[in-house]
Each structure stands twice: as C-alpha cells, then as structure tokens.
Enzyme design. Sequence first.
Site, PDB file in Angstrom:
ATOM      1  N   TYR A 118      28.241  45.905  21.394  1.00 28.61           N
ATOM      2  CA  TYR A 118      29.103  44.848  21.522  1.00 28.61           C
ATOM      3  C   TYR A 118      30.476  45.018  20.651  1.00 28.61           C
ATOM      4  O   TYR A 118      30.144  45.418  19.552  1.00 28.61           O
ATOM      5  CB  TYR A 118      28.390  43.576  20.976  1.00 28.61           C
ATOM      6  CG  TYR A 118      29.343  42.210  21.104  1.00 28.61           C
ATOM      7  CD1 TYR A 118      29.271  41.532  21.996  1.00 28.61           C
ATOM      8  CD2 TYR A 118      30.104  41.896  19.908  1.00 28.61           C
ATOM      9  CE1 TYR A 118      30.264  40.250  22.235  1.00 28.61           C
ATOM     10  CE2 TYR A 118      31.020  40.829  19.876  1.00 28.61           C
ATOM     11  CZ  TYR A 118      30.962  40.047  21.165  1.00 28.61           C
ATOM     12  OH  TYR A 118      31.835  39.165  21.127  1.00 28.61           O
ATOM     13  N   GLU A 206      36.786  40.870  24.687  1.00 27.79           N
ATOM     14  CA  GLU A 206      35.435  40.911  24.559  1.00 27.79           C
ATOM     15  C   GLU A 206      34.905  41.963  25.490  1.00 27.79           C
ATOM     16  O   GLU A 206      34.861  41.770  26.509  1.00 27.79           O
ATOM     17  CB  GLU A 206      34.686  39.641  24.707  1.00 27.79           C
ATOM     18  CG  GLU A 206      33.375  39.938  24.136  1.00 27.79           C
ATOM     19  CD  GLU A 206      32.774  38.352  24.403  1.00 27.79           C
ATOM     20  OE1 GLU A 206      32.572  37.724  25.364  1.00 27.79           O
ATOM     21  OE2 GLU A 206      31.984  37.908  23.300  1.00 27.79           O
TER      22      GLU A 206
END
Length: 396
Positions: A118, A206
């Site tokens: 992530y 993101e």
Amino acid sequence: MNLHEYQGKEILNSFGVEIQRGMVATTPAEAVAAAKKLTEETGTGWHVIKAQVHAGGRGKGGGVKLAKSLEEVEQIAGQIIGMNLVTPQTSAEGKKVHQVLIAEDVYYPGASEPEEYYMSVLLNRGTGRNMIMYSTEGGMDIETVAEETPHLIFTEEIDPAVGLLGFQARRIAFNLRLSGQAFKQMTKFVSALYMAYSKSDSSLFEINPVLKTSDDRIIAVDAKVSIDDNALYRHKDYLAMRDLREENAIEVEAGEVGLNYVDLEGNVGCMVNGAGLAMATMDLIKQAGGEPANFLDVGGTADAERVEIAFNLILRDPNVKAILVNIFGGIVRCDRVAQGIVDAYKNIGTINVPIIVRLQGTNADIAKDLIDNSGLDVQSAIEFQEAADKVQMVLS
Ligand code: GDP
Ligand code: MN
C-alpha cells in the site's frame, strides 16, 4: 476533483511511474479490440476488466475481473459496462458504470509470488508537510490494517520546499523489506510518485496495490487521485479529465453559478452567508434533532436573485423537509435580504416545505416585520435559539 483510475495512471505514467498498462473501453467490442492490442504489445493474453467509477472497493463489488481469453473479455465487459456497481464505498444504489479499463494481467506466476503493498502521498495538515504512507499489507482495506495492526503502517514526512530526499526513498524500500533489483525499482517508483503528486498539485495519490511482480518490477496497479480544485486553473489538461457524471448534480449546478454547496444526508436544508456561520447552523440543526441536508454558503451578496437560485437548489433534494435561512446582516442589510426572500418565494410560486428565516444584524427588526407581514408560509426569528426551536417544531 477526483479522477478515474485510468486517468490517474495516465498522470503517473507521464511522470515515469511504471503502471499496469491498459486501455479504456465503453463497449464490449472496444474491450476486445483493446485486449487484442495489449496482447500484441505484451503477449500474456490475460487481462483484468476494471469498472471505472469514482469509488474504491470495486474488487469486492464484482467490478474487477480476470479474463483469460478474448471471449471472456467480451463477456465480462458486457457484464460490467452498464451495471450499477455497489461497493463498500458507494451508496446502496451503487454507481452506474459507463466505461471499463482493460488492463494487462500483471499477476503472472513465476519463481516467486507477486507481493502487494500500500502506498499513498497526501498532505499532513497538522504539520503542513507532505507525507508518504505505506505498508507491506497492500491490496486489502487499509482502514482494517490501521485498526488491527497499526504498527504495519509507516509514514515518511517530506518538507515540500526540499522534496523527497534519496535516503527517504531508500528507507521506504527498506521498510518494505525489499532487496536487490526490487529495492532499486522501489526507490525509483517512490521518487517518481512523489514528483507526480507534487507537480500535479494533488491532495491525494493512493496506490493500492503497488505490485512487486515475480520478476521484481514495481508497478502501480490501482490509482486514486484527487487534484486540488484551487490549482486546476493551471492544469487545463487535468481539468479536461473531469467526469461530471460522477459528481453530485446539485453540487455541479451550484458550482456553475458560483455557490458553495455540499450535499449531505439530512432533512433540513440550510441557506447561510459565510462558511463559519454555515457550520454553526448545521450544529444548531443537529441540536434541534434534525440533520442538515446540505451545506450552503450564499456569500456576501444575498440578493433576491441569489436567494432564489439557492432555494431552487435546496428544493431539488427530495429529502428536504424544512429550510432554515440564517443570514447575518453585517455588510448586507437584513431588510434587503428579507425582501429578497419574499421576492424569491413569490417567483418560485409554491414551496411545499416550511421555511424558518433568522436574520440578525443591521435592520433585523425591520426585516422581521417584512417577513411576518408578507402573508407567506415563512416563520421569522432573530435569536439563534428561537430559530432552533422553530425547526424542532416543524420537524415534530
Ligand atoms: P479496488 O478494489 O477498487 O481497490 O480495485 P483494484 O484496482 O485495487 O483491484 C482490486 C484487486 O484486483 C487487486 O487488489 C488485485 O488483487 C486484483 N487485480 C488487479 N489487477 C490484477 C491483475 O492484473 N491480475 C490479477 N490476477 N488480479 C488483479
Ligand atoms: Mn485498490
């Protein structure tokens, strides 16, 4: 302004971030053509079909699917295009899918398993610095990771004037437990990602997941990008990526006439001048047992024309059961606002929800008389509490 995954990836690519390559399609036939073209270029023959909507969690809702042949590409694209995709991040009705991204399958098996990480770049408002958040636990809900295993989330703070330094990129690759070629690729990836975030005036990039392939390439598989609205004037190419179909129709219309409107879940519409007073008004509504249906700052010039536009916007929301107008007459005189409200009301004709008007400031008493003697279904108030009580009364 939020972007689609494929648009975010275009921006990433333009800054040298390696991405999962793909092409957009709006019909199954286009999807097949895109898959053919991607296969010619890379040759794996497998593709993922990904719904392009402004919401995450698409995988869970059936909006991301693997196709192992051109027949499957056609069939899956046909399923996904036009569907109402419901994910943990959409409403219960879901979001209509107008287009899909046909992307090359990058999870090909090899000597080692692919790994998902992530990574996001965003602004830390508390410190006034940018920050890279990252974790070895990619591909899944980062919210769950934050809740259950917060020690697995790392942050790297970046001075916006200095930019990302070499040792910081290396620290990130190190904390992700990479070595050799993958380590080197990750430092490159992070530097290019930070450059993309910074140069595009974004408030969020993101990437979940960032993928390490079995042959140690580091690739952005997903992209959630938000560009700062206030910077769009200097990024006309990004502004052209705006997809109004993904945005709230009332908010879009309000923006066109220069009004600051934010749609909310509740049942009490509000019309207020000034953002601070608008926030206080929303608190007041909650205290009175209601829920604000919107945030609306009509600004300094609350004249009849603007008030009428504002009423019409608020009334388009079917959940609105009452409207609270809360205007402070500092520069603008209350009696002029009151006249504006009366005129607007008469122009609109019938308004089927009760209206409570609280005017405070210059000529507040004259304004109250004007409203009370207008013969319209409008209740007036001068004190905040009085207005709150009246909201409570019409709701019960
Ligand atoms: P999100 O669910 O909206 O966050 O969409 P993502 O783009 O993150 O995709 C969801 C999931 O689909 C990823 O976490 C991957 O596990 C999977 N996925 C994405 N790309 C590929 C691919 O090329 N091949 C395979 N097999 N799975 C993929
Ligand atoms: Mn994702």
